[in-house]
Design a protein around this motif. Structure first.
Motif, PDB file in Angstrom:
ATOM      1  N   HIS A 323      16.353   7.148  -7.685  1.00  0.00           N
ATOM      2  CA  HIS A 323      15.440   7.382  -6.556  1.00  0.00           C
ATOM      3  C   HIS A 323      15.624   6.221  -5.572  1.00  0.00           C
ATOM      4  CE1 HIS A 323      13.563   9.748  -9.811  1.00  0.00           C
ATOM      5  NE2 HIS A 323      13.175  10.546  -8.826  1.00  0.00           N
ATOM      6  N   ASP A 324      16.300   6.474  -4.456  1.00  0.00           N
ATOM      7  CA  ASP A 324      16.616   5.391  -3.537  1.00  0.00           C
ATOM      8  C   ASP A 324      15.582   5.224  -2.438  1.00  0.00           C
ATOM      9  OD1 ASP A 324      17.159   7.712  -2.197  1.00  0.00           O
ATOM     10  OD2 ASP A 324      19.233   7.229  -1.703  1.00  0.00           O
ATOM     11  N   ARG A 325      14.574   6.098  -2.398  1.00  0.00           N
ATOM     12  CA  ARG A 325      13.492   5.963  -1.420  1.00  0.00           C
ATOM     13  C   ARG A 325      12.153   6.177  -2.107  1.00  0.00           C
ATOM     14  NH1 ARG A 325      14.923   8.916   4.318  1.00  0.00           N
ATOM     15  NH2 ARG A 325      16.722   7.621   4.890  1.00  0.00           N
ATOM     16  N   LEU A 326      11.151   5.418  -1.680  1.00  0.00           N
ATOM     17  CA  LEU A 326       9.797   5.574  -2.188  1.00  0.00           C
ATOM     18  C   LEU A 326       8.828   5.534  -1.021  1.00  0.00           C
ATOM     19  CD1 LEU A 326       9.866   3.185  -5.312  1.00  0.00           C
ATOM     20  CD2 LEU A 326      10.035   5.682  -5.325  1.00  0.00           C
ATOM     21  N   VAL A 327       7.659   6.089  -1.242  1.00  0.00           N
ATOM     22  CA  VAL A 327       6.598   6.056  -0.236  1.00  0.00           C
ATOM     23  C   VAL A 327       5.636   4.926  -0.586  1.00  0.00           C
ATOM     24  CG1 VAL A 327       4.654   7.299   0.779  1.00  0.00           C
ATOM     25  CG2 VAL A 327       6.780   8.511   0.243  1.00  0.00           C
ATOM     26  N   LEU A 328       5.389   4.061   0.372  1.00  0.00           N
ATOM     27  CA  LEU A 328       4.453   2.952   0.207  1.00  0.00           C
ATOM     28  C   LEU A 328       3.198   3.254   1.009  1.00  0.00           C
ATOM     29  CD1 LEU A 328       3.887  -0.029  -0.765  1.00  0.00           C
ATOM     30  CD2 LEU A 328       4.858  -0.749   1.429  1.00  0.00           C
ATOM     31  N   GLU A 329       2.033   3.143   0.351  1.00  0.00           N
ATOM     32  CA  GLU A 329       0.751   3.367   1.016  1.00  0.00           C
ATOM     33  C   GLU A 329      -0.037   2.070   1.041  1.00  0.00           C
ATOM     34  OE1 GLU A 329      -1.386   6.548  -0.810  1.00  0.00           O
ATOM     35  OE2 GLU A 329       0.281   7.959  -0.693  1.00  0.00           O
ATOM     36  N   LEU A 330      -0.414   1.671   2.250  1.00  0.00           N
ATOM     37  CA  LEU A 330      -1.234   0.478   2.451  1.00  0.00           C
ATOM     38  C   LEU A 330      -2.446   0.850   3.270  1.00  0.00           C
ATOM     39  CD1 LEU A 330       1.352  -2.297   3.438  1.00  0.00           C
ATOM     40  CD2 LEU A 330       0.189  -2.059   1.259  1.00  0.00           C
ATOM     41  N   ASP A 331      -3.552   0.217   2.957  1.00  0.00           N
ATOM     42  CA  ASP A 331      -4.753   0.445   3.753  1.00  0.00           C
ATOM     43  C   ASP A 331      -5.348  -0.914   4.109  1.00  0.00           C
ATOM     44  OD1 ASP A 331      -6.774   1.648   5.117  1.00  0.00           O
ATOM     45  OD2 ASP A 331      -7.602   2.747   3.437  1.00  0.00           O
TER      46      ASP A 331
END
Length: 358
Positions: A323-331
């Motif tokens: 998996h060469d891409r991931l989703v990062l969630e920041l708040d």
């Protein structure tokens, strides 16, 4: 005269507490430097500060503490005795009320434990694809706790419901969740905590493409893959209700390239604290969606601090399997950081942010 630092050291009250009690009019310094604003206290105020510390540890309200301090060195100490007696009676009544509430809570806990026990003691036979369960274990294993004081977190939760097996692990500071599809389960929801060594043994079996068979019989769990099997007892504990901790939709989402993000974390700026404390990476999502690492001197209020080692571990776990891409969630700086696989929203890692002390 004692400085505020000396009074704090000798009385057991912190400097910030002494400043608070000054503003509240409870323990006012004898003299304040008009230029620097520095507070100075007379020798006799040390006894008052120590008395104040005792009363606060006993939970006495500030309004009563003012009266106690006012009457402490007077000729008539009857008021002081009455205030102490009245507060002690309040504490005793409060303790009695607390005991009654805790008794009711224990009864509710007994009822809940009976429900949880039923979730653990069902007999289950199901089939799961070996690659799917292997990927789920790879995604969560790093987050399992090693704290002997929290044995209920020392394994991987298998939460089985419908056609899904959710694997969950947490050590309180991070939580990882992944899903594997199952077939053959027609009953209600079943949960077991697989001890970490047994989960590792199960993972070692899942090197093929065929189905694996998972069996639960009371407190015993067995995984069979081909002619091999791993079996053992489940942990006799209740796992926290992880569903209450699941991240809510919202916040800033951005796609990160795994290789570049890992290199930035490994070589970029960090905040190093006292010996024994973790290095922190401070993240910020720019308006265009790019993730940047803030320098220690950067005072951007929107930066989010995270344990760098934990973030690298989550990154490696979710990136396993090309998996060469991931989703990062920041708040906000006080809400958890979430990493997800773009093609599988159900596989994610949640990391608690670290509060920055300036």
């Amino acid at each position: 005269m004692r400085s505020i630092g000396e009074l704090a050291r000798d009385s057991g009250l912190g400097v910030s507490a002494l400043r608070f009690y000054d503003r509240a009019g409870v323990l006012v310094p004898a003299w304040v430097d008009p230029v620097s604003g520095y507070r100075w206290y007379e020798p006799g105020q040390l006894e008052e500060a120590r008395l104040l510390a005792r009363l606060r540890r006993a939970g006495m309200p500030l309004a009563d503490i003012r009266l106690v301090l006012a009457g402490w060195s007077g000729a008539d100490t009857a008021l002081v005795r009455k205030l102490l007696t009245a507060h002690l009676r309040r504490l005793e009544r409060g303790l009695s009320d607390a005991r009654a509430e805790f008794s009711a809570l224990r009864a509710l806990l007994d009822q809940r434990e009976n429900v949880m026990t039923s979730l653990r003691t069902a007999s289950v036979r199901l089939s799961v694809a070996a690659p799917g369960l292997a990927a789920a274990l790879d995604a969560v294993r790093f987050a399992a706790s090693t704290d002997p004081e929290l044995p209920m977190l020392g394994g991987v939760l298998f939460d089985i419901e419908g056609e899904s097996l959710h694997a969950v692990a947490t050590d309180r500071y991070r939580m990882a969740v992944a899903r594997a599809a199952v077939t053959g389960h027609e009953g209600g929801r079943v949960q077991v905590i697989v001890p970490t060594p047994l989960a590792d043994a199960m993972r070692a079996l899942l090197d093929g493409e065929g189905p694996a068979r998972l069996s639960l019989d009371g407190d015993r769990v067995t995984l069979e893959a081909g002619e091999r099997q791993a079996a053992g007892r489940c942990l006799d504990h209740d796992f926290p209700d992880y569903r209450r901790l699941l991240p809510r939709p919202g916040g800033r989402r951005t796609v990160v390239e795994v290789a570049a993000f890992r290199q930035a974390l490994e070589t970029g700026p960090v905040r190093s604290g006292e010996p024994g404390t973790p290095d922190l990476s401070m993240l910020r999502v720019a308006d265009g969606g790019a993730v940047t690492l803030c320098a220690d001197a950067d005072d951007d209020p929107d930066r989010v601090a995270v344990n760098r080692e934990f973030l690298l571990g989550a990154l490696a776990a979710l990136a396993a399997g090309d998996h060469d891409r991931l989703v990062l969630e920041l708040d906000a700086p006080t809400t958890p950081i979430v990493l997800r696989r773009p093609e599988d929203e159900g596989a994610f890692s949640l990391l608690m942010p670290v509060r920055l002390e300036n």
